[in-house]
Design a protein around this motif. Structure first.
Motif, PDB file in Angstrom:
ATOM      1  N   PHE A 215      54.291 -25.082 -57.573  1.00  0.00           N
ATOM      2  CA  PHE A 215      53.506 -24.048 -56.894  1.00  0.00           C
ATOM      3  C   PHE A 215      53.709 -22.692 -57.558  1.00  0.00           C
ATOM      4  O   PHE A 215      52.759 -21.919 -57.720  1.00  0.00           O
ATOM      5  CB  PHE A 215      53.922 -23.948 -55.423  1.00  0.00           C
ATOM      6  CG  PHE A 215      53.436 -25.070 -54.561  1.00  0.00           C
ATOM      7  CD1 PHE A 215      52.083 -25.364 -54.463  1.00  0.00           C
ATOM      8  CD2 PHE A 215      54.330 -25.830 -53.827  1.00  0.00           C
ATOM      9  CE1 PHE A 215      51.625 -26.401 -53.665  1.00  0.00           C
ATOM     10  CE2 PHE A 215      53.889 -26.866 -53.013  1.00  0.00           C
ATOM     11  CZ  PHE A 215      52.544 -27.148 -52.939  1.00  0.00           C
ATOM     12  N   PHE A 512      52.635 -15.181 -53.201  1.00  0.00           N
ATOM     13  CA  PHE A 512      51.924 -16.092 -52.299  1.00  0.00           C
ATOM     14  C   PHE A 512      51.296 -15.324 -51.138  1.00  0.00           C
ATOM     15  O   PHE A 512      50.184 -15.640 -50.706  1.00  0.00           O
ATOM     16  CB  PHE A 512      52.882 -17.154 -51.771  1.00  0.00           C
ATOM     17  CG  PHE A 512      53.260 -18.204 -52.776  1.00  0.00           C
ATOM     18  CD1 PHE A 512      52.298 -19.013 -53.348  1.00  0.00           C
ATOM     19  CD2 PHE A 512      54.569 -18.367 -53.163  1.00  0.00           C
ATOM     20  CE1 PHE A 512      52.636 -19.976 -54.293  1.00  0.00           C
ATOM     21  CE2 PHE A 512      54.930 -19.330 -54.099  1.00  0.00           C
ATOM     22  CZ  PHE A 512      53.961 -20.136 -54.671  1.00  0.00           C
ATOM     23  N   VAL A 545      57.259 -28.502 -47.797  1.00  0.00           N
ATOM     24  CA  VAL A 545      56.447 -27.305 -47.992  1.00  0.00           C
ATOM     25  C   VAL A 545      56.812 -26.264 -46.937  1.00  0.00           C
ATOM     26  O   VAL A 545      57.244 -26.597 -45.832  1.00  0.00           O
ATOM     27  CB  VAL A 545      54.949 -27.663 -47.923  1.00  0.00           C
ATOM     28  CG1 VAL A 545      54.503 -27.899 -46.490  1.00  0.00           C
ATOM     29  CG2 VAL A 545      54.085 -26.605 -48.591  1.00  0.00           C
ATOM     30  N   ILE A 549      53.624 -21.319 -48.228  1.00  0.00           N
ATOM     31  CA  ILE A 549      52.817 -22.104 -49.159  1.00  0.00           C
ATOM     32  C   ILE A 549      51.584 -22.663 -48.451  1.00  0.00           C
ATOM     33  O   ILE A 549      50.481 -22.676 -49.002  1.00  0.00           O
ATOM     34  CB  ILE A 549      53.647 -23.242 -49.764  1.00  0.00           C
ATOM     35  CG1 ILE A 549      54.825 -22.685 -50.570  1.00  0.00           C
ATOM     36  CG2 ILE A 549      52.787 -24.129 -50.642  1.00  0.00           C
ATOM     37  CD1 ILE A 549      54.451 -21.978 -51.838  1.00  0.00           C
TER      38      ILE A 549
END
Length: 823
Positions: A215, A512, A545, A549
């Protein structure tokens, strides 16, 4: 069914009877005419009465029937319009789906051809099961794959990519496979290149590395596309000396928060400036320093106190000589004297006996005592002494903790003392110079490290640090309160400081957040070429996760759909899709902010017009007793229903052997490990703490030496933490240490609730989640084993017996466990 006859029209109604006088005149006239034979009286009356009446009735009946038939036919051709519109304005519904309503174009003929090719080109033991084919051939926009340990998910994902690229013509730059660690990424890339080669498809390793990512390596190009950020560096990769654009190759464990010198330099510079510019921050730091440095009190009734209080007088008699020995060691190490601490040999009364200190801290008006540094030999003794210096100093420390009523600072080691010396000397660029323990953490950490850890946890939960701190509450006098107030000030200043560097620096969490659901307008600034690789996502280990995210994924998929077909013009890979593979029983990173909730509630997390759910229950790794024992350990945790794994393939033919549980014995464990290694088996040694690795190394030294001399591909011994062993396997697995939740975290419970995690009404949702995670960690350890598993756990008594321990699930009545504790 009879119908009531309607009344006839007025012109068809029989005439009414004449008045009496006129009837008399008509009769007289009629008789006269009859005598003159001009009419026949009876016929007239008969004709008049019968004919007129019957004719009228017949005509009426015939006209009614004919009119009714003609009217009914005409009525069938009449359009009846009713106004069915609502009184309020008509408002269309909102489509909250993240995907278009489309299906992968998989025909029966194509599936048949692909299956035939796989049967011909791959060996018999690599042929997909029915459930794996369901994964490979999923044609819905979203797919959730529940894959237990040893389920063969990686091979299935590789075949899925082959199907999309080779058989459907999807472009590779429209796909991304996400893995969590560097090792799993390398393994997947190797497998992908090998399978493509079998189909005679040239997939250069560099192209495969661009397809299989983390990611973190996917978010970096998005931020660098923004004006002014083309050379942006990630804070987490500072100090790695990587060429620009190579950060994707550097990704290791995303949950590893250990700091290097380059990162500490930026943290310290920001600390120096904030300490100078913010009187409130300086005041908070002084409060925390006082709290951190003072020796923590100990209950006089504590067993350690009761044991050592008996030698108080003897300890006092040797104390001055002991102080001299300790001070000499510190002087030799260059750690004493310390500027800002006045050397002195003041005395303190402990239960009527005189003990000595080494100095006084000027600013805090507190006594200072030097400790025995752990780097010194534990066997070091004073001349003619029966106990080691370390043991004598432990007695003194315990007595001071229980009976000293004055502020006292105990410096445990040279390193922390040197940091404190730099701080006291006014060298703020060296950092605060003391360690702080946030409630719920297992050990104290340097203050700025503690800031990074707490801020990262909060941000991983999808929260902003300042806003989360503003919603926290603590009891009066709680030492966590000044810590989090200072954190909010520091974190805001740090982000500003990092952006001011040349080139600018930013944390991954901030990246993010920039493209999460709270900032959809930022995604609209990105060109199609940057979003296209995220159109068809395949994510492994999805149970780990984080909420941060998830927010980014949802926002990205929503933006791809918003752009519509124009984004995919001229390409075979259109629309978007998401395939997530995971196992909620292997979710073991909650202590860093991840949660299996999003995997367990996949359909709610990623709304889709259609979703495929696949359960991979075949285990191709472990014999059945290991599977059953591991699943028993996680019984009672919140989990996806319907999971029950079974040994398949070669694993099904392995002889059954129960998991053996012992009271902890490093020597016995080492001996059994050596026996398995000498049989030629692969061996894995798992431990909970790095200190455990050192303890066991003394017992397996010969095996370690022999194995390390072999080429890497021939080595058969691995020594790993429970967490780092995920995804790996060995014939025999040795687990040292129980899996238990040892503490309680007030602040994490608070922010967990803010993030909407945990069970409704649970006052300690994070603590509850960690108790489940302790059981899942043991599950991960057991399921690394192919044939044999040995588990050595600590004996428990007293207060420790009440702690939540995974081994408490074990008892001798289970065929898949052999409980040898106490024997």
């Amino acid at each position: 069914m009879s119908l009531e006859q309607p009344p006839a029209p007025p012109d068809l109604t029989p005439p009414a009877q004449l008045p009496w006088l006129r009837r008399l005149a008509a009769r007289l006239l009629g008789r006269g005419l009859s005598r003159l034979q001009a009419q026949h009286r009876d016929s007239w009356f008969l004709g008049h009465a019968t004919g007129q009446r019957s004719g009228h009735a017949d005509g009426l009946r015939d006209g009614y029937e004919r009119g009714r038939a003609e009217g009914y036919e005409a009525g069938r051709q009449v359009l009846v319009i009713r106004d069915s519109r609502p009184d309020s304005a008509a408002v269309p519904g909102q489509d909250d789906k993240l995907f278009d309503d489309w299906r992968l174009p998989l025909t029966a003929e194509l599936k048949k051809r692909f299956k035939a090719d796989v049967a011909q080109r791959l060996p018999a033991d690599a042929q997909p099961s029915a459930a794996q084919w369901k994964l490979i051939f999923s044609d819905t926009p979203s797919t959730c794959v529940v894959a237990g340990a040893g389920a063969g998910k990686s091979t299935s994902l590789v075949l899925r990519i082959l199907l999309l690229r080779h058989y459907l013509g999807f472009e590779l730059d429209a796909m991304t496979v996400v893995t969590f660690t560097r090792e799993s990424r390398k393994d997947f890339i190797k497998r992908l290149v090998q399978v493509f080669a079998i189909w005679q498809i040239d997939l250069p390793p560099a192209r495969a590395r661009d397809l299989v990512r983390t990611f973190h390596s996917r978010i970096l190009p998005l931020v660098r596309s923004l004006p002014g950020f083309s050379q942006l560096r990630a804070f987490e990769t500072l100090g790695n000396d990587l060429p620009a654009g190579s950060e994707a190759e550097s990704e290791g464990n995303p949950f590893d928060l250990r700091l290097n010198d380059a990162q500490r330099q930026q943290l310290n510079l920001c600390y120096r400036d904030l300490l100078r510019d913010s009187p409130r921050f300086a005041e908070l730091v002084a409060t925390m320093r006082r709290e951190a440095l003072q020796l923590k009190p100990l209950d006089p009734d504590h067993p350690d106190v009761q044991k050592r209080v008996q030698v108080t007088q003897l300890a006092a008699q040797r104390d001055e000589e002991l102080c001299d020995v300790i001070e000499d060691l510190w002087f030799a190490a260059g750690a004493w004297p310390i500027k800002g601490i006045e050397p002195c040999r003041e005395t303190v009364q402990i239960r009527g006996q005189r003990f000595h200190v080494h100095g006084r801290l000027e600013g805090l008006d507190a006594w200072v005592v030097l400790g025995f540094d752990p780097s010194e030999s534990a066997q070091y003794q004073r001349a003619n002494a029966k106990l080691s210096v370390r043991a004598e100093w432990a007695v003194k420390r315990t007595l001071f903790q229980a009976f000293c009523d004055k502020p006292l600072i105990w410096l445990d080691n040279y390193t922390s003392a040197k940091r404190l010396a730099a701080s006291l000397a006014g060298d703020a660029v060296a950092g605060p110079g003391f360690e702080f323990k946030v409630k719920g953490e297992l050990a104290p950490a340097p203050l700025l490290d503690a800031f990074v850890g707490a801020a990262s946890f909060i941000e991983n939960l999808g929260l902003e640090v300042g806003s989360a701190v503003a919603r926290m509450s603590f009891a009066p006098g709680d030492s966590d309160a000044p810590f989090f107030e200072a954190l909010a000030l520091y974190w805001k200043a740090l982000e500003t400081h990092l952006l001011g560097q040349s080139p600018p620096v930013m944390t991954y969490n901030r990246m993010f957040a920039l493209f999460g659901e709270n900032n959809p307008e930022n995604l609209q600034l990105l060109p199609d070429r940057l979003l296209r690789p995220l159109a068809h996502l395949m994510i492994d280990e999805f149970q780990d996760v984080s909420p941060q995210i998830v927010s980014w994924l949802r926002a990205t998929l929503g933006e791809i759909r918003r752009r519509g077909p124009g984004m995919h013009t001229g390409r075979n890979a259109g629309h978007s899709s998401l395939m997530c593979v995971g196992d909620d029983w292997q979710s073991i990173y909650g202590w860093r902010g991840s949660s299996p909730k999003y995997f367990m509630e996949f359909g709610k997390t990623f709304p889709s017009p259609a979703n495929t759910r696949v359960m991979l229950v075949e285990n191709y790794r472990s014999q059945q007793h290991i599977i059953d024992a591991a699943e028993h350990l996680v019984r009672g945790t919140t989990a996806i229903n319907g999971k029950k794994a079974r040994a398949c393939g070669g694993a099904a033919a392995l002889p059954l052997s129960p998991v053996k549980v012992f009271e902890r014995d490093e020597a016995a464990l080492g001996q059994t490990l050596i026996e398995h290694y000498l049989r030629g088996e692969t061996v894995m040694m798992l431990f909970r703490k790095s200190s455990d690795k050192l303890l066991i190394s003394n017992h397996i030294e010969t095996v370690v030496r022999v194995d390390s001399s072999l080429p890497p591909e021939q080595r058969r011994l691995r020594q790993l933490t429970y967490h780092s062993a995920k995804g790996l396997q060995a014939d025999a697995v040795f687990m040292l240490g129980d899996c238990q939740y040892l503490t309680s975290s007030p602040y994490k419970n608070q922010v967990y609730r803010m993030a909407g995690l945990g069970r409704t009404g649970d006052a300690q949702p994070f603590d509850s989640a960690q108790k489940d995670e302790a059981q899942r960690l043991a599950y991960v350890g057991l399921t690394r084993a192919i044939r044999h598993c040995y588990w050595h756990v600590e004996a428990v008594s007293g207060d420790a017996a009440s702690l939540h321990r995974a081994s408490s699930q074990v008892h001798g009545r289970q065929a898949f466990f052999e409980d040898l504790r106490g024997q």
